[in-house]
Design a protein around this motif. Structure first.
Motif: not given
Length: 361
Positions: A39-49
């Motif tokens: 579901y993520f179109s680009l590689p992610i580096s960080h997530i905040a919830c």
């Protein structure tokens, strides 16, 4: 090697999902980890919830948000929820290097030190000098030319770290400074409230602190985990009390006087993690998670929405291993992120023949 790392990054989510916060596209709770990498179109580096929304930063400084958006916290220019990650178009001309999600508001920091906030502003938590809510990111002008490094968003307040290390005031916080822990705000376990930061007198040195509603997780520089509070869903069985001296008061910046020490909550070592070198701690509202040096994720506490990832809705008083389907990949780095009642995990994985780090099945 870089291409292998980006292709190998995986993302899992579980727990409360009725407002789209799990990024699965389904408006329902998930009791087991779901792989949502596609579901993520680009590689992610960080997530905040946050309370029921989440933010992802891509490796090139772009921003995606999803989940509850009824207060404008997703920054999409509307007041709607989103069950899938969507790019925040209002920030496309900036390189965002830090982000935080509060209960119903969000904050974003650019590589040039600019701060943007959106969402619920009814308590002044957006920092715009009013109590208005915003459905797209608006620059916080208060700091002028000062360089913002990081932002942290609480339930109804925000805190920033400036490049010159000055700190904006907060009302309920825990902070680790040079290995020492200072506490202030509402006390846990009937401990008195602290209006002045108190030094937690202990010989331990802390490298990370994570704050939930009724508990805080503390990670020492030796990889040991301690907990403050936790007499609600996060209460531990078989925990060990750690000896502490009374909290030492600091001089008050407001009245230039030294206040008497208040009672501090007891600190407990998470005995079930003995012998495990922990590298990261995270807390939701009333659940906890850790990542071990070998990449194992463990959770405990409140489990009503499946946020522990164990396949049930039971509370747990002892840390339990979360089993993630990593396929044939071995992990280089695992990170866990907790929202109010949901959890995300991401990792950077390499092909088995390029890494010597093994994980338990």
């Amino acid at each position: 090697m870089e291409e292998e790392e980006e292709e190998g990054r995986q993302v899992w989510s579980w727990g409360a999902g009725t407002e789209g916060q799990l990024a699965t596209g389904n408006l329902q709770d998930e009791l087991f980890p779901s792989n949502v990498s596609h579901y993520f179109s680009l590689p992610i580096s960080h997530i905040a919830c946050g309370g029921a929304h989440a933010i992802a930063l891509t490796r090139d400084g772009k921003v995606m948000t999803w989940g509850r958006g009824k207060s404008g916290q997703l920054g999409h220019g509307n007041w709607e929820n989103s069950a899938h990650p969507k790019h925040v178009k209002f920030l496309e001309n900036f390189v965002i290097c830090n982000a935080a999600a509060g209960w119903n508001h969000s904050g974003f920091v650019s590589d040039t030190g600019l701060l943007f906030t959106c969402g619920d502003g009814s308590f002044g938590q957006l920092g715009h000098g009013d109590y208005n809510s915003q459905c797209f990111p608006v620059e916080v002008k208060f700091f002028g030319s000062r360089h913002v490094l990081k932002i942290s968003c609480g339930m109804r307040h925000s805190l920033v770290l400036l490049k010159d290390y000055a700190r904006a005031p907060a009302t309920n916080s825990y902070s680790a400074v040079d290995g020492h822990l200072y506490t202030w705000g509402r006390g846990f376990n009937r401990a008195k409230h602290n209006q002045v930061p108190q030094l937690l007198s202990t010989s331990l040195k802390f490298s990370q602190v994570s704050l939930g509603w009724n508990h805080a997780l503390l990670l020492t520089d030796l990889g040991e985990v301690f907990m403050l509070g936790g007499n609600h869903h996060g209460k531990l069985s078989g925990s060990e009390s750690a000896p502490m001296e009374q909290g030492r008061p600091l001089n008050c910046a407001t009245c230039d006087k030294t206040h008497e020490a208040n009672t501090v909550p007891s600190m407990q070592r998470v005995a079930a993690l003995e012998g495990i070198n922990v590298v990261q701690v995270a807390t939701g509202s009333e659940h906890s998670a850790i990542v071990s040096e070998s990449g194992v994720v463990m959770t405990w506490g409140w489990g009503e929405h499946g946020q522990l990832g164990l396949g049930n809705t039971c509370d747990q008083t002892i840390p339990q291993v979360v089993h993630l389907d990593r396929g044939q990949l071995r992990c280089r780095k695992v990170e866990v992120y907790c929202g109010s009642g949901f959890t995300f995990v991401s990792n950077t994985a390499l092909n088995a023949n390029t890494s010597d780090l093994s994980l338990p099945s």
